[in-house]
Scaffold this motif. Structure first.
Motif, mmCIF file in Angstrom:
data_model
loop_
_atom_site.group_PDB
_atom_site.id
_atom_site.type_symbol
_atom_site.label_atom_id
_atom_site.label_comp_id
_atom_site.label_asym_id
_atom_site.label_seq_id
_atom_site.Cartn_x
_atom_site.Cartn_y
_atom_site.Cartn_z
ATOM 1 N N THR A 89 0.836 -1.207 0.000
ATOM 2 C CA THR A 89 0.000 0.000 0.000
ATOM 3 C C THR A 89 0.866 1.250 0.000
ATOM 4 O O THR A 89 0.623 2.189 -0.765
ATOM 5 C CB THR A 89 -0.936 0.000 1.229
ATOM 6 N N LEU A 90 1.898 1.266 0.837
ATOM 7 C CA LEU A 90 2.800 2.421 0.895
ATOM 8 C C LEU A 90 3.548 2.603 -0.426
ATOM 9 O O LEU A 90 3.689 3.721 -0.913
ATOM 10 C CB LEU A 90 3.804 2.272 2.031
ATOM 11 N N GLN A 91 4.010 1.504 -1.003
ATOM 12 C CA GLN A 91 4.742 1.578 -2.271
ATOM 13 C C GLN A 91 3.864 2.142 -3.383
ATOM 14 O O GLN A 91 4.354 2.831 -4.272
ATOM 15 C CB GLN A 91 5.270 0.191 -2.679
ATOM 16 N N ALA A 92 2.587 1.862 -3.330
ATOM 17 C CA ALA A 92 1.662 2.297 -4.382
ATOM 18 C C ALA A 92 1.233 3.757 -4.237
ATOM 19 O O ALA A 92 0.609 4.304 -5.144
ATOM 20 C CB ALA A 92 0.431 1.393 -4.394
ATOM 21 N N ARG A 93 1.542 4.386 -3.112
ATOM 22 C CA ARG A 93 1.097 5.758 -2.852
ATOM 23 C C ARG A 93 2.228 6.740 -3.132
ATOM 24 O O ARG A 93 3.187 6.827 -2.359
ATOM 25 C CB ARG A 93 0.627 5.911 -1.401
ATOM 26 N N PRO A 94 2.142 7.530 -4.205
ATOM 27 C CA PRO A 94 3.217 8.477 -4.516
ATOM 28 C C PRO A 94 3.363 9.586 -3.474
ATOM 29 O O PRO A 94 4.421 10.209 -3.385
ATOM 30 C CB PRO A 94 2.817 9.038 -5.878
ATOM 31 N N GLU A 95 2.336 9.814 -2.670
ATOM 32 C CA GLU A 95 2.406 10.838 -1.624
ATOM 33 C C GLU A 95 3.417 10.465 -0.535
ATOM 34 O O GLU A 95 3.930 11.330 0.165
ATOM 35 C CB GLU A 95 1.049 11.028 -0.931
ATOM 36 N N VAL A 96 3.665 9.175 -0.369
ATOM 37 C CA VAL A 96 4.577 8.710 0.674
ATOM 38 C C VAL A 96 6.007 8.818 0.152
ATOM 39 O O VAL A 96 6.420 8.057 -0.712
ATOM 40 C CB VAL A 96 4.263 7.260 1.099
ATOM 41 N N LEU A 97 6.735 9.795 0.676
ATOM 42 C CA LEU A 97 8.113 9.997 0.251
ATOM 43 C C LEU A 97 9.090 9.120 1.016
ATOM 44 O O LEU A 97 10.115 8.707 0.482
ATOM 45 C CB LEU A 97 8.512 11.467 0.430
ATOM 46 N N GLU A 98 8.771 8.875 2.274
ATOM 47 C CA GLU A 98 9.612 8.027 3.110
ATOM 48 C C GLU A 98 8.714 7.221 4.032
ATOM 49 O O GLU A 98 7.648 7.685 4.430
ATOM 50 C CB GLU A 98 10.569 8.852 3.979
ATOM 51 N N ALA A 99 9.191 6.034 4.387
ATOM 52 C CA ALA A 99 8.507 5.193 5.366
ATOM 53 C C ALA A 99 9.576 4.443 6.148
ATOM 54 O O ALA A 99 10.490 3.868 5.560
ATOM 55 C CB ALA A 99 7.561 4.209 4.678
ATOM 56 N N HIS A 100 9.446 4.486 7.464
ATOM 57 C CA HIS A 100 10.426 3.838 8.334
ATOM 58 C C HIS A 100 9.697 2.992 9.367
ATOM 59 O O HIS A 100 8.695 3.435 9.936
ATOM 60 C CB HIS A 100 11.280 4.879 9.066
ATOM 61 N N ARG A 101 10.208 1.788 9.623
ATOM 62 C CA ARG A 101 9.723 0.960 10.725
ATOM 63 C C ARG A 101 10.577 1.320 11.927
ATOM 64 O O ARG A 101 11.789 1.408 11.838
ATOM 65 C CB ARG A 101 9.856 -0.526 10.394
ATOM 66 N N LEU A 102 9.919 1.565 13.062
ATOM 67 C CA LEU A 102 10.600 2.105 14.232
ATOM 68 C C LEU A 102 10.642 1.119 15.390
ATOM 69 O O LEU A 102 9.807 0.218 15.491
ATOM 70 C CB LEU A 102 9.866 3.367 14.719
ATOM 71 N N ALA A 103 11.578 1.354 16.269
ATOM 72 C CA ALA A 103 11.591 0.691 17.574
ATOM 73 C C ALA A 103 10.871 1.630 18.534
ATOM 74 O O ALA A 103 10.954 2.847 18.398
ATOM 75 C CB ALA A 103 13.030 0.461 18.028
#
Length: 153
Positions: A89-103
């Motif tokens: 879903t994130l990959q398909a959304r051009p609005e999402v410039l960055e995505a990080h999985r956090l601790a």
């Protein structure tokens, strides 16, 4: 695997980070070398994966993307199928410039660029309709103080 990078490599990388459209002659002149060794080092750095794709940096506001949101996502789902759907879903959304999985307490943080709050709401509605999310918090950036793609060399 870490690649051995010497001082000349760092100078070349610094020049490329600053302006990748420079000619080989210009880079060679600025780093104090000649064209062929610079070309060979750039090729070596590309082959080693140090240099990825080359692109241009666009001004988001000049393109009407005036709102930058940092989106904090908490989920109660941690199964592989959920993660696969969420990442797709994130990959398909051009609005999402960055995505990080956090601790920590927040599972993911997203950097989202949109024209305005209404466009963010449309993004948000689409996101929660595609993936089950426990909690979403959106933080609007009031001012970008520093933004760079330059890595410290």
């Amino acid at each position: 695997m870490t690649v051995r990078i010497d001082e000349l490599d760092r100078k070349i990388l610094s020049q490329l980070q600053d302006d990748a459209s420079q000619s080989l002659d210009e880079i060679a002149r600025r780093v104090g070398s000649s064209k062929t060794p610079v070309w060979n080092r750039i090729r070596k750095l590309k082959d080693a994966g140090v240099i990825g794709r080359q692109t241009v940096i666009l001004d988001p506001e000049a393109l009407g993307l005036e709102a930058c949101f940092f989106v904090l996502v908490r989920t109660s789902e941690h199964e592989a199928d959920w993660q696969k759907t969420f990442l797709a879903t994130l990959q398909a959304r051009p609005e999402v410039l960055e995505a990080h999985r956090l601790a920590g307490d927040i599972d993911y943080i997203l950097k989202v660029r949109v024209p305005n709050a209404r466009a963010y709401d449309a993004f948000y509605q689409a996101l929660i309709s595609e993936v089950k999310i426990h909690n979403v918090t959106a933080l609007l950036s009031m001012e970008e103080i520093k933004s760079t793609t330059l890595l410290p060399l």
